[in-house]
Design an enzyme around this catalytic site. Structure first.
Site, PDB file in Angstrom:
ATOM      1  N   GLY A 149      -4.807   7.210  -0.958  1.00  0.00           N
ATOM      2  CA  GLY A 149      -6.625   6.493  -0.654  1.00  0.00           C
ATOM      3  C   GLY A 149      -6.145   4.884  -0.691  1.00  0.00           C
ATOM      4  O   GLY A 149      -4.912   4.910  -1.258  1.00  0.00           O
ATOM      5  N   CYS A 150      -7.188   4.744  -0.347  1.00  0.00           N
ATOM      6  CA  CYS A 150      -6.747   2.999   0.158  1.00  0.00           C
ATOM      7  C   CYS A 150      -6.537   2.319  -1.079  1.00  0.00           C
ATOM      8  O   CYS A 150      -5.085   1.316  -1.089  1.00  0.00           O
ATOM      9  CB  CYS A 150      -8.041   2.756   1.359  1.00  0.00           C
ATOM     10  N   TYR A 151      -7.552   2.123  -2.642  1.00  0.00           N
ATOM     11  CA  TYR A 151      -6.891   1.867  -3.555  1.00  0.00           C
ATOM     12  C   TYR A 151      -6.312   2.490  -4.219  1.00  0.00           C
ATOM     13  O   TYR A 151      -5.697   1.626  -4.977  1.00  0.00           O
ATOM     14  CB  TYR A 151      -8.647   1.965  -4.093  1.00  0.00           C
ATOM     15  N   THR A 153      -3.353   3.246  -3.227  1.00  0.00           N
ATOM     16  CA  THR A 153      -2.378   2.892  -2.452  1.00  0.00           C
ATOM     17  C   THR A 153      -1.963   1.409  -2.415  1.00  0.00           C
ATOM     18  O   THR A 153      -0.811   0.559  -3.174  1.00  0.00           O
ATOM     19  CB  THR A 153      -2.514   1.819  -0.938  1.00  0.00           C
ATOM     20  N   ALA A 154      -3.041   0.244  -3.279  1.00  0.00           N
ATOM     21  CA  ALA A 154      -2.836  -1.384  -3.211  1.00  0.00           C
ATOM     22  C   ALA A 154      -2.912  -1.309  -4.739  1.00  0.00           C
ATOM     23  O   ALA A 154      -1.641  -1.941  -5.773  1.00  0.00           O
ATOM     24  CB  ALA A 154      -4.440  -2.268  -3.617  1.00  0.00           C
TER      25      ALA A 154
END
EC number: 1.2.1.38
Length: 351
Positions: A149-151, A153-154
């Site tokens: 997921g995007c969150y 990943t960061a």
């Protein structure tokens, strides 16, 4: 040439896959599916790709798509990927799932957070969590890639170098995250229309965001902890911008541990040495979402706050690229033995 198909090609992540793969020198796009726009020229749906893509959208014919493609990208809502993944595995095709169906390794946890029954729990153990900077060797041998997921990943790029080092309390992290509106997808949703989002910042899904168990799972694995003992607080916010994610992670130092900011920064630079997409900033330089706009690059800033006994790490990525489609292509490159940066090496668009 690698023959690639995209299932769910007309959402934002699907469109970003098309944009990036259309100029990938080792890829031929052979199929783009869309339930809403079947039989329409793709460039009619996304005119900015006129002259780049001459395919029409197809219906989601699972046999046809999996027969003609070497790799299938799935850009579908959760709960819809399982039959596609199962068919790709049966036919010996590679599959990169950008949805959530194969990120969580335990079916019970998936069902708890997503409120649907997982229809192929036997495939969960085979799926590799596709964060290349952490799982490159496993990705090379995989058939199923669960694109993060995007969150997560960061968040994971922010904290991974500290996990298992005996420096922090990995089970008690606090993560504050902010995302552009494209992270909510391309749909008619009152919460993301202009009048609701413009000049407004709001938290959402507080204490119940579905990316929370994904972060806890991967942090626990790296730290050698029980995932059920994790108590990570994750709070996302919607920002009045189109793209970008900025996460700030607060990690408590263990008692008696007092590293300097420079020591922690050196640890990060050693951990990410040679990583083409990860940039650890100098002291006092804090990442901005505009730096990563349209790119697969991630920017990390950090400091040790001696007064509170915490490490503070901030990371900026593009939610649609490193947080989704660019990372999916990075995974594809690894799967097929290509240079990892192929097709996604460009810097961000600025200003």
């Amino acid at each position: 040439m690698i023959r690639a198909a995209i299932v769910g090609a007309t959402g934002y992540t699907g469109a970003e896959l098309v944009r990036l793969l259309a100029r990938h020198r080792e890829v031929e796009l052979v199929g783009l599916t869309s339930r809403q726009y079947a039989d329409q020229p793709y460039a009619n749906v996304y005119p900015h790709l006129s002259g780049q893509v001459d395919l029409a959208c197809q219906s989601q014919d699972i046999d046809h798509i999996t027969d003609m493609a070497d790799v299938v990208f799935l850009a579908l809502p959760h709960g819809l990927s399982v039959p596609w993944v199962a068919e790709c595995v049966r036919k010996g095709k590679k599959v990169v799932d950008l949805g959530a169906d194969f990120r969580l390794r335990r079916a019970a946890v998936y069902e708890q957070w997503y409120h649907v029954t997982h229809e192929a729990p036997e495939l969960l153990a085979e799926a590799v969590y596709g964060l290349p900077e952490l799982k490159r060797e496993q990705i090379q041998k995989a058939r199923i890639i669960a694109n993060p997921g995007c969150y997560p990943t960061a968040s994971l790029l922010s904290i991974a170098p500290l996990c298992g080092q005996g420096l922090i309390r990995e089970d008690r992290l606090i993560i504050d995250a902010k995302s552009g509106v494209s992270g909510a997808g391309r749909n008619a949703n009152l919460a993301i229309i202009y009048g609701e989002v413009n000049e407004n910042v709001k938290a959402y899904n507080v204490a119940k965001h579905r990316h929370n168990p994904e972060i806890e799972q991967e942090v626990a694995e790296r730290a050698g902890l029980d995932p059920d003992a994790m108590a990570i607080t994750f709070t996302p916010h919607l920002m009045p911008m189109t793209r970008g994610i900025l996460t700030t992670v607060y990690a408590d130092l263990k008692e008696g541990v007092q590293p300097t900011s420079e020591e922690v920064r050196n640890l990060y630079r050693q951990f990410y040495a040679g990583e083409p997409f990860i940039h650890v900033m100098d002291e006092g330089v804090w990442p901005q979402t505009k730096w990563s706009y349209g790119s697969n690059h991630a920017y990390i800033g950090l400091t040790v706050e001696a007064r509170t006994g915490r490490v503070i790490i901030t990371t900026a990525i593009d939610n649609l690229v490193k947080g989704a489609s660019g990372q999916a292509i990075q995974n594809m490159n690894i799967l097929f033995g290509l240079p990892e940066t192929t097709g996604i090496e460009a810097a961000g668009i600025y200003p």
